[in-house]
Design an enzyme around this catalytic site. Sequence first.
Site, PDB file in Angstrom:
ATOM      1  CB  ALA A 158      -0.850  -0.018   1.293  1.00 18.48           C
ATOM      2  CB  ILE A 171       0.103   3.892   3.975  1.00 17.49           C
ATOM      3  CG1 ILE A 171       0.272   4.760   5.260  1.00 17.49           C
ATOM      4  CG2 ILE A 171       0.223   2.518   4.111  1.00 17.49           C
ATOM      5  CD1 ILE A 171      -0.888   4.543   6.196  1.00 17.49           C
ATOM      6  CE1 TYR A 172       1.407  -0.879   5.095  1.00 15.20           C
ATOM      7  CE2 TYR A 172       2.006  -2.446   3.356  1.00 15.20           C
ATOM      8  CZ  TYR A 172       1.503  -2.115   4.307  1.00 15.20           C
ATOM      9  OH  TYR A 172       0.297  -2.920   5.152  1.00 15.20           O
ATOM     10  CB  SER A 173       5.666   5.086  -0.203  1.00 16.42           C
ATOM     11  OG  SER A 173       5.123   3.960  -0.872  1.00 16.42           O
TER      12      SER A 173
END
Length: 99
Positions: free
Chosen positions: A56, A58-60
Amino acid sequence: MNVDYRTMGRSGLTVSQACLGAMNFGAVGLASCDETEATRIINAFLDAGHNFIDTADIYSGDIYSGGQSEQIVGRAIAARRDEVSGPAPGPLDGRAAPR
């Protein structure tokens, strides 16, 4: 081993009931699993017949893995892409891109 699959909503994607979360893959932020170990985990998951890996965008963010999660998953599945269902990491920006 018998793996159960389900169709994801109206997408038509068939995914294993078990999903491998990739949030901790990487070596920065809150991530705690280096690429060698992450690749071993991903290969064991695919070898067992599962095909659903959660990546996802968001993990970035810096808090989790600074984008390393998607990059690690992308490299680990590159030669086995046909075995994975659903989103795949984009080749350049680390964000999820539809398959």
